[in-house]
Scaffold this motif. Structure first.
Motif, PDB file in Angstrom:
ATOM      1  N   LEU A 232       0.846  -1.192   0.000  1.00 33.79           N
ATOM      2  CA  LEU A 232       0.000   0.000   0.000  1.00 33.79           C
ATOM      3  C   LEU A 232       0.881   1.241   0.000  1.00 33.79           C
ATOM      4  N   GLN A 233       0.740   2.074  -1.026  1.00 34.82           N
ATOM      5  CA  GLN A 233       1.527   3.302  -1.064  1.00 34.82           C
ATOM      6  C   GLN A 233       0.964   4.297  -0.055  1.00 34.82           C
ATOM      7  N   ALA A 234       1.863   4.827   0.791  1.00 31.05           N
ATOM      8  CA  ALA A 234       1.442   5.767   1.830  1.00 31.05           C
ATOM      9  C   ALA A 234       0.749   6.970   1.192  1.00 31.05           C
ATOM     10  N   PHE A 235      -0.467   7.258   1.644  1.00 29.59           N
ATOM     11  CA  PHE A 235      -1.341   8.223   0.996  1.00 29.59           C
ATOM     12  C   PHE A 235      -1.399   9.526   1.802  1.00 29.59           C
ATOM     13  N   LYS A 236      -1.880  10.559   1.155  1.00 32.51           N
ATOM     14  CA  LYS A 236      -1.955  11.873   1.785  1.00 32.51           C
ATOM     15  C   LYS A 236      -3.254  11.989   2.553  1.00 32.51           C
ATOM     16  N   PHE A 237      -3.258  11.433   3.756  1.00 32.45           N
ATOM     17  CA  PHE A 237      -4.436  11.426   4.603  1.00 32.45           C
ATOM     18  C   PHE A 237      -3.984  11.509   6.052  1.00 32.45           C
ATOM     19  N   ALA A 238      -4.490  12.484   6.769  1.00 32.48           N
ATOM     20  CA  ALA A 238      -4.180  12.636   8.193  1.00 32.48           C
ATOM     21  C   ALA A 238      -2.674  12.609   8.445  1.00 32.48           C
ATOM     22  N   LEU A 239      -1.931  13.380   7.671  1.00 31.97           N
ATOM     23  CA  LEU A 239      -0.472  13.389   7.804  1.00 31.97           C
ATOM     24  C   LEU A 239      -0.061  13.768   9.220  1.00 31.97           C
ATOM     25  N   GLY A 240       0.827  12.979   9.788  1.00 29.39           N
ATOM     26  CA  GLY A 240       1.330  13.244  11.122  1.00 29.39           C
ATOM     27  C   GLY A 240       0.418  12.778  12.243  1.00 29.39           C
ATOM     28  N   GLU A 241      -0.776  12.291  11.907  1.00 22.80           N
ATOM     29  CA  GLU A 241      -1.713  11.806  12.929  1.00 22.80           C
ATOM     30  C   GLU A 241      -1.685  10.284  12.997  1.00 22.80           C
ATOM     31  N   GLU A 242      -2.270   9.740  14.057  1.00 13.72           N
ATOM     32  CA  GLU A 242      -2.415   8.293  14.135  1.00 13.72           C
ATOM     33  C   GLU A 242      -3.484   7.841  13.140  1.00 13.72           C
ATOM     34  N   VAL A 243      -3.154   6.797  12.382  1.00 12.80           N
ATOM     35  CA  VAL A 243      -4.068   6.257  11.373  1.00 12.80           C
ATOM     36  C   VAL A 243      -4.336   4.794  11.687  1.00 12.80           C
ATOM     37  N   PHE A 244      -5.582   4.387  11.574  1.00 13.78           N
ATOM     38  CA  PHE A 244      -5.990   2.993  11.755  1.00 13.78           C
ATOM     39  C   PHE A 244      -6.574   2.494  10.433  1.00 13.78           C
ATOM     40  N   ILE A 245      -6.252   1.274  10.069  1.00 12.42           N
ATOM     41  CA  ILE A 245      -6.780   0.678   8.850  1.00 12.42           C
ATOM     42  C   ILE A 245      -7.794  -0.399   9.245  1.00 12.42           C
ATOM     43  N   HIS A 246      -9.035  -0.179   8.854  1.00 17.53           N
ATOM     44  CA  HIS A 246     -10.144  -1.083   9.176  1.00 17.53           C
ATOM     45  C   HIS A 246     -10.429  -1.968   7.962  1.00 17.53           C
ATOM     46  N   CYS A 247     -10.402  -3.270   8.143  1.00 22.61           N
ATOM     47  CA  CYS A 247     -10.607  -4.198   7.028  1.00 22.61           C
ATOM     48  C   CYS A 247     -11.624  -5.271   7.391  1.00 22.61           C
ATOM     49  N   ALA A 310     -11.357  -6.474  11.243  1.00 29.84           N
ATOM     50  CA  ALA A 310     -10.046  -6.331  11.877  1.00 29.84           C
ATOM     51  C   ALA A 310      -9.592  -4.885  11.767  1.00 29.84           C
ATOM     52  N   VAL A 311      -8.775  -4.471  12.717  1.00 27.77           N
ATOM     53  CA  VAL A 311      -8.237  -3.114  12.733  1.00 27.77           C
ATOM     54  C   VAL A 311      -6.726  -3.184  12.902  1.00 27.77           C
ATOM     55  N   LEU A 312      -6.011  -2.470  12.071  1.00 34.24           N
ATOM     56  CA  LEU A 312      -4.552  -2.418  12.115  1.00 34.24           C
ATOM     57  C   LEU A 312      -4.122  -0.993  12.439  1.00 34.24           C
ATOM     58  N   GLY A 313      -3.219  -0.846  13.412  1.00 37.49           N
ATOM     59  CA  GLY A 313      -2.748   0.482  13.749  1.00 37.49           C
ATOM     60  C   GLY A 313      -2.530   0.631  15.249  1.00 37.49           C
ATOM     61  N   PRO A 314      -2.132   1.811  15.686  1.00 39.57           N
ATOM     62  CA  PRO A 314      -1.968   2.993  14.839  1.00 39.57           C
ATOM     63  C   PRO A 314      -0.635   3.006  14.092  1.00 39.57           C
ATOM     64  N   LEU A 315      -0.674   3.631  12.920  1.00 35.64           N
ATOM     65  CA  LEU A 315       0.535   3.934  12.166  1.00 35.64           C
ATOM     66  C   LEU A 315       0.491   5.415  11.803  1.00 35.64           C
ATOM     67  N   THR A 316       1.595   5.957  11.373  1.00 38.03           N
ATOM     68  CA  THR A 316       1.679   7.392  11.074  1.00 38.03           C
ATOM     69  C   THR A 316       2.291   7.599   9.701  1.00 38.03           C
ATOM     70  N   ILE A 317       1.655   8.426   8.894  1.00 42.19           N
ATOM     71  CA  ILE A 317       2.190   8.805   7.579  1.00 42.19           C
ATOM     72  C   ILE A 317       2.739  10.223   7.709  1.00 42.19           C
ATOM     73  N   THR A 318       4.006  10.381   7.374  1.00 43.70           N
ATOM     74  CA  THR A 318       4.670  11.677   7.569  1.00 43.70           C
ATOM     75  C   THR A 318       4.928  12.356   6.232  1.00 43.70           C
ATOM     76  N   ASP A 319       4.853  13.649   6.243  1.00 37.90           N
ATOM     77  CA  ASP A 319       5.131  14.452   5.058  1.00 37.90           C
ATOM     78  C   ASP A 319       6.634  14.631   4.918  1.00 37.90           C
ATOM     79  N   VAL A 320       7.196  14.161   3.795  1.00 32.20           N
ATOM     80  CA  VAL A 320       8.652  14.228   3.628  1.00 32.20           C
ATOM     81  C   VAL A 320       9.157  15.674   3.558  1.00 32.20           C
ATOM     82  N   LYS A 321       8.261  16.627   3.312  1.00 30.57           N
ATOM     83  CA  LYS A 321       8.668  18.022   3.219  1.00 30.57           C
ATOM     84  C   LYS A 321       8.802  18.674   4.576  1.00 30.57           C
TER      85      LYS A 321
END
Length: 322
Positions: A232-247, A310-321
Motif C-alpha cells: 500500500l503506497q502511503a497516501f496523503k491522509f491525516a499526515l502526522g496523525e495516528e491512522v488505523f486501517i479497518h478491514c 479487523a483493525v490495524l494500527g496505529p501507524l503514522t504517515i509523515t510528510d517528507v517536506k
C-alpha cells in the motif's frame, strides 16, 4: 444535548415507532442485557418456517411452530457496535430467508440494543505489528511487515509515497482450505469507526483495490492461499496523525469466486486484474461500477466462508517536506 446524542435519540424513537407499527402477523420481543441479548420472534402465519430465521450469522437457539428464539452474546452473530458520546449501540439484522416456492417473501427487521457507555471503556489501541481475531476454528491475523514481507515491521512511521507492507492471514486448523480476501478496507483516524470519522477508501466494491488506480498500491502474488499481501503506497491522509486501517477479512471457498468474492487490482498497462486467476479477469469488470453477485441466488456466507472485521494500527504517515 449534542447533535450526535440528539440524532441517536431520534433514531431510537424511530425504531420504537417502527416496532409499534410491525405487522399484526408477528411480534418481536427484545431483552437487552449486559453482554447478551434475547430475541423472540412470535409468528401467527402458518406458512412461516421459524427455522429459517437468522440473527446476523446465528441460527435460532430454539424454535417452535410459532417462535424463533435467539439467546446470544453481543460478541457473536456479527453484531455491529457504534460508540457515540456516552452511548454504546449494538445493531444486527433479524432476517427471514424463505424458500423459492414459499408464499412468504424474505424480510428483515433491525435489532438494536443501546447501553450507557461504561465509564472505564476506551477505544482499543491496537498492536501495530500483529493483531489476532478468533472466529470458531479459524484464527485471523493482520500485521505491518518489513519491505520483503519476511518479518514484522520495525517502524510504524511511513513517509508519504513510501510502501506500507501489510499481510493478512487465517489459520484454518481443521477447517477446509480457504482463500483469504480483503473485502473492504478504509483508513481512519479512529480505532472505532463512527459516523463522524474521516476515512480514506483503500479496498471497496467487494475486493477492488481502489487505491491502485491512483498509486503504486497492489496485491503481491500469493505464496499461500490462506494469506494475502498488500503493498500500500502511503497516501496523503491525516499526515502526522495516528491512522488505523479497518478491514473486512473474508476466508472463502476458492471454488465459489464471483463478482463479490475476489481480489482485484489495477495495472497501468492492462486495467483491472484478478489476483488469483487472470483467466477470470472478467470478475473485476464491475470494479468501475457496482459489484453484485450474478447468481440467481447468492451463496450463503456461513456455508462457504467467514467474514471477520479487523483493525490495524496505529501507524503514522509523515510528510517528507516537513
Amino acid at each position: 444535548m449534542s447533535s450526535v446524542v440528539m440524532a441517536l435519540f431520534w433514531l431510537c424513537a424511530l425504531l420504537l415507532g417502527l416496532a409499534a407499527a410491525m405487522s399484526v402477523y408477528a411480534d418481536m420481543n427484545l431483552d437487552c442485557r449486559p453482554g447478551s441479548v434475547t430475541v423472540v420472534w412470535t409468528e401467527s402465519r402458518s406458512h412461516v418456517d421459524t427455522s429459517l430465521f437468522r440473527l446476523g450469522s446465528c441460527f435460532p437457539t430454539r424454535v417452535s411452530a410459532r417462535e424463533a428464539v435467539f439467546s446470544v452474546d453481543l460478541n457473536d452473530c456479527n453484531f455491529r457496535r457504534l460508540v457515540t458520546g456516552d452511548k454504546m449501540m449494538y445493531t444486527n439484522d433479524l432476517t427471514y430467508a424463505s424458500s423459492p416456492d414459499s408464499l412468504i417473501l424474505p424480510f428483515s427487521e433491525l435489532v438494536v440494543c443501546v447501553y450507557e457507555r461504561p465509564k472505564d471503556w476506551y477505544p482499543l489501541i491496537y498492536d501495530p505489528v500483529f493483531q489476532t481475531y478468533g472466529e470458531g476454528d479459524l484464527v485471523f491475523h493482520i500485521g505491518l511487515m518489513n519491505d520483503d514481507f519476511s518479518g514484522p515491521a520495525e517502524s510504524t512511521n511511513f513517509p508519504l509515497g513510501s510502501i506500507i507492507p501489510i499481510r493478512a492471514s487465517v489459520e484454518q486448523k481443521t477447517h477446509q482450505p480457504l482463500l483469504l480476501l480483503l473485502e473492504d478496507c478504509v483508513a481512519s483516524t479512529t480505532a472505532e469507526l463512527q459516523p463522524e470519522s474521516s476515512i480514506y477508501p483503500i479496498v471497496n466494491n467487494k475486493g477492488c483495490l481502489l487505491d491502485s488506480k491512483f498509486s503504486r498500491s497492489k496485491f503481491e502474488p500469493r505464496k499461500e492461499s490462506s494469506a494475502i499481501r498488500l503493498s500500500l503506497q502511503a497516501f496523503k491522509f491525516a499526515l502526522g496523525e495516528e491512522v488505523f486501517i479497518h478491514c473486512d477479512l473474508l476466508a472463502w471457498d476458492r471454488s465459489f469466486l464471483d463478482h463479490t468474492k475476489k481480489a482485484c487490482h489495477y495495472t497501468k498497462d492492462y486495467g483491472w486484474e484478478l489476483l488469483d486467476n487472470p483467466a477470470n479477469n472478467n470478475l473485476c469488470d464491475c470494479c468501475e461500477s457496482s459489484c453484485k453477485s450474478r447468481r440467481t441466488r447468492s451463496t450463503a456466507l456461513g456455508k462457504h466462508g467467514i467474514l471477520q472485521k479487523a483493525v490495524l494500527g496505529p501507524l503514522t504517515i509523515t510528510d517528507v517536506k516537513s
